[in-house]
Every structure is written in C-alpha cells, then in structure tokens.
Design an enzyme around this catalytic site. Structure first.
Site, mmCIF file in Angstrom:
data_model
loop_
_atom_site.group_PDB
_atom_site.id
_atom_site.type_symbol
_atom_site.label_atom_id
_atom_site.label_comp_id
_atom_site.label_asym_id
_atom_site.label_seq_id
_atom_site.Cartn_x
_atom_site.Cartn_y
_atom_site.Cartn_z
ATOM 1 N N GLU A 167 -0.972 -6.276 7.671
ATOM 2 C CA GLU A 167 -0.418 -7.694 7.373
ATOM 3 C C GLU A 167 1.014 -7.702 7.930
ATOM 4 O O GLU A 167 1.496 -8.773 7.915
ATOM 5 C CB GLU A 167 -0.679 -8.077 5.868
ATOM 6 C CG GLU A 167 -2.158 -8.341 5.533
ATOM 7 C CD GLU A 167 -2.953 -7.237 5.310
ATOM 8 O OE1 GLU A 167 -2.342 -6.281 4.766
ATOM 9 O OE2 GLU A 167 -4.173 -7.353 5.707
ATOM 10 N N THR A 182 -7.803 8.093 5.548
ATOM 11 C CA THR A 182 -8.690 6.988 6.102
ATOM 12 C C THR A 182 -8.926 7.054 7.498
ATOM 13 O O THR A 182 -8.150 7.257 8.321
ATOM 14 C CB THR A 182 -8.166 5.747 5.497
ATOM 15 O OG1 THR A 182 -8.928 4.675 6.234
ATOM 16 C CG2 THR A 182 -6.738 5.517 5.964
ATOM 17 N N TRP A 217 0.928 -1.177 0.064
ATOM 18 C CA TRP A 217 0.162 0.121 -0.067
ATOM 19 C C TRP A 217 0.921 1.128 -0.076
ATOM 20 O O TRP A 217 1.801 1.294 0.670
ATOM 21 C CB TRP A 217 -0.724 -0.022 1.315
ATOM 22 C CG TRP A 217 -2.117 0.863 1.302
ATOM 23 C CD1 TRP A 217 -2.251 2.181 1.406
ATOM 24 C CD2 TRP A 217 -3.511 0.524 1.012
ATOM 25 N NE1 TRP A 217 -3.216 2.786 1.356
ATOM 26 C CE2 TRP A 217 -4.255 1.784 0.987
ATOM 27 C CE3 TRP A 217 -4.149 -0.790 0.753
ATOM 28 C CZ2 TRP A 217 -5.699 1.798 1.018
ATOM 29 C CZ3 TRP A 217 -5.621 -0.866 0.460
ATOM 30 C CH2 TRP A 217 -6.323 0.531 0.730
ATOM 31 N N VAL A 241 0.983 4.628 6.633
ATOM 32 C CA VAL A 241 -0.380 4.871 6.664
ATOM 33 C C VAL A 241 -0.693 6.179 6.848
ATOM 34 O O VAL A 241 -0.380 6.974 7.925
ATOM 35 C CB VAL A 241 -0.903 4.237 8.045
ATOM 36 C CG1 VAL A 241 -2.567 4.397 8.245
ATOM 37 C CG2 VAL A 241 -0.625 2.902 7.993
ATOM 38 N N PHE A 250 9.477 -1.361 14.012
ATOM 39 C CA PHE A 250 8.398 -0.630 13.720
ATOM 40 C C PHE A 250 8.841 0.449 12.563
ATOM 41 O O PHE A 250 8.977 1.591 13.117
ATOM 42 C CB PHE A 250 7.503 -0.086 14.789
ATOM 43 C CG PHE A 250 6.139 0.462 14.520
ATOM 44 C CD1 PHE A 250 5.057 -0.092 14.039
ATOM 45 C CD2 PHE A 250 5.971 1.907 14.467
ATOM 46 C CE1 PHE A 250 3.971 0.577 13.803
ATOM 47 C CE2 PHE A 250 4.993 2.454 14.402
ATOM 48 C CZ PHE A 250 3.750 1.929 13.872
ATOM 49 N N HIS A 276 -9.422 4.491 8.991
ATOM 50 C CA HIS A 276 -8.881 3.168 9.465
ATOM 51 C C HIS A 276 -7.286 3.282 9.978
ATOM 52 O O HIS A 276 -6.944 2.662 10.405
ATOM 53 C CB HIS A 276 -8.422 2.282 8.228
ATOM 54 C CG HIS A 276 -9.661 1.485 7.727
ATOM 55 N ND1 HIS A 276 -11.024 2.125 7.406
ATOM 56 C CD2 HIS A 276 -9.879 0.148 7.633
ATOM 57 C CE1 HIS A 276 -11.763 0.940 7.287
ATOM 58 N NE2 HIS A 276 -11.145 -0.144 7.183
HETATM 59 N N1 RBF Z 1 -2.656 -0.261 4.119
HETATM 60 C C1 RBF Z 1 -1.689 0.864 4.192
HETATM 61 O O1 RBF Z 1 -0.706 0.009 4.598
HETATM 62 N N2 RBF Z 1 -1.802 1.978 4.541
HETATM 63 C C2 RBF Z 1 -2.993 2.890 4.295
HETATM 64 O O2 RBF Z 1 -2.886 3.808 4.499
HETATM 65 C C3 RBF Z 1 -4.003 1.950 4.182
HETATM 66 N N3 RBF Z 1 -5.260 2.396 4.253
HETATM 67 C C4 RBF Z 1 -6.380 1.782 4.154
HETATM 68 C C5 RBF Z 1 -7.473 2.288 3.915
HETATM 69 C C6 RBF Z 1 -8.740 1.461 4.082
HETATM 70 C C7 RBF Z 1 -10.037 2.263 3.964
HETATM 71 C C8 RBF Z 1 -8.536 0.224 4.029
HETATM 72 C C9 RBF Z 1 -9.957 -0.889 3.810
HETATM 73 C C10 RBF Z 1 -7.486 -0.541 4.010
HETATM 74 C C11 RBF Z 1 -6.126 0.358 4.178
HETATM 75 N N4 RBF Z 1 -4.878 -0.459 4.233
HETATM 76 C C12 RBF Z 1 -3.817 0.497 4.321
HETATM 77 C C13 RBF Z 1 -4.928 -1.721 4.009
HETATM 78 C C14 RBF Z 1 -4.856 -2.725 5.174
HETATM 79 O O3 RBF Z 1 -3.390 -2.507 5.754
HETATM 80 C C15 RBF Z 1 -4.986 -3.949 4.703
HETATM 81 O O4 RBF Z 1 -4.158 -4.559 4.046
HETATM 82 C C16 RBF Z 1 -6.474 -4.301 4.366
HETATM 83 O O5 RBF Z 1 -7.463 -3.750 5.248
HETATM 84 C C17 RBF Z 1 -6.502 -5.816 4.065
HETATM 85 O O6 RBF Z 1 -7.908 -6.074 3.595
#
Ligand code: RBF
Length: 165
Positions: free
Chosen positions: A67, A95, A31, A90, A122, A97
C-alpha cells in the site's frame, strides 16, 4: 564500496540544500512494525538534523508495503509537499509474496515520482531474514531510514539546481 559493506547512515553531505522551508511526508508500512518504526525514527531524525522543522514533517501509515505506492501518491499529489519517503520491510524467504511486493512497490514508487514530478523515495528494506533487517534499521549497517531521508534531501536540492533556483 560494495553494497554489503555500506553503512546506510554514513553519507556525503557536501552541498546540501536549505530544507528549512521544505515539506516532507513519511509513509510507514505497519507490517514488521518493530523494524519500520526504527526506519521512521531514523528518517525523522535525519530530516531534523539537516534542517527540516517538526511542523514540516507529516506521517501517514499504511497496512503493508504493497500500500506504500498509493499512500505515497496521495501525499505526492499535494502541492505543498516537496518530497515523500516510503518506508517498509519485506523479508525474503518468509513469503513468496516478497518478489511481487518488492517489484510492485519499486515500480509503483518510480511511476508516482515521475507522475508527480517530485522525489518519492524507495525506503524499503528487502533483507533475507530478520537479523539483516535489524542490522539495517539502526544496527551495524546503519539505518535505511537515514539513507532514505538523505536521498530525499539530495533530490530536493537537485530539483532546485535543475530549475536554476
Ligand atoms: N507487507 C510488508 O510490508 N512486508 C511483508 O513482508 C509482507 N509479507 C506479506 C506476506 C503475505 C503472504 C501477504 C498476504 C501479505 C504480506 N504483506 C507484507 C502485506 C502486503 O504488503 C499488503 O498489505 C497485503 O497484501 C494487503 O492485503
């Protein structure tokens, strides 16, 4: 120095251990890969610069930062691996999240580090926006990947010191 002014690629390198026979795993979240690839490059180059060998650095990818914990755990369970570096970004504000992901990964990494009795670092950026992410992945504030690798090296050294080696 306050954390806002800190350059992530400038460190105190006194008393670093010999890592020429140490094995490192780097786990990279896909990501925001333009940022996490830059973190990986920094971490890899820093390990090499301070004495690790290419064959002693392994890489594993995970889809997102969430993950990282399990990916890092699988590497940390291996006896031949001395330290694991988990890299992700992130972006807050993009988000809701982010809080869940950041807290879960920070907690998860702490747990697996203790459980496996070895450094699991980390290396997750939690910037407010993409600009801050760029600044901390090889930009004006240095590279969080460099800092994560240096942290791994120092913790490997501390473990040896405590063990009396
Ligand atoms: N994973 C990241 O490494 N960075 C992010 O900024 C990030 N934002 C996410 C936002 C949303 C709405 C979702 C659903 C997932 C995000 N993820 C992000 C992925 C998360 O770490 C993980 O791979 C997924 O949620 C697995 O389905």
């Amino acid at each position: 120095m306050s954390s806002a002014d800190k350059n992530l690629s400038v460190f105190n390198t006194e008393g670093l251990p010999d890592i020429s026979n140490k094995k490192f795993a780097i786990v990279v979240a896909e990501w925001n890969s333009e940022i996490t690839e830059a973190l990986y490059d920094g971490a890899y180059k820093t390990l090499i610069e301070y004495g690790a060998t290419r064959q002693n650095i392994e890489r594993g990818n995970v889809p997102g930062s969430f993950e990282l914990t399990l990916g890092a755990h699988w590497f940390a369970q291996r006896e031949d691996i001395d330290a694991v570096i988990a890299l992700g970004v992130v972006i807050q504000g993009e988000t809701k999240h982010n809080d869940y992901i950041n807290h879960a990964v920070a907690q998860g990494i702490t747990n697996i580090s203790i459980k496996n009795n070895k450094p699991v670092i980390f290396g997750v950026l939690t910037p407010n926006n993409m600009e801050q992410a760029v600044e901390r992945s090889g930009g004006v504030h240095g590279n969080k990947g460099d800092e994560a690798a240096m942290t791994a090296i120092k913790m490997v050294g501390l473990k040896e010191q405590v063990a009396g080696k």
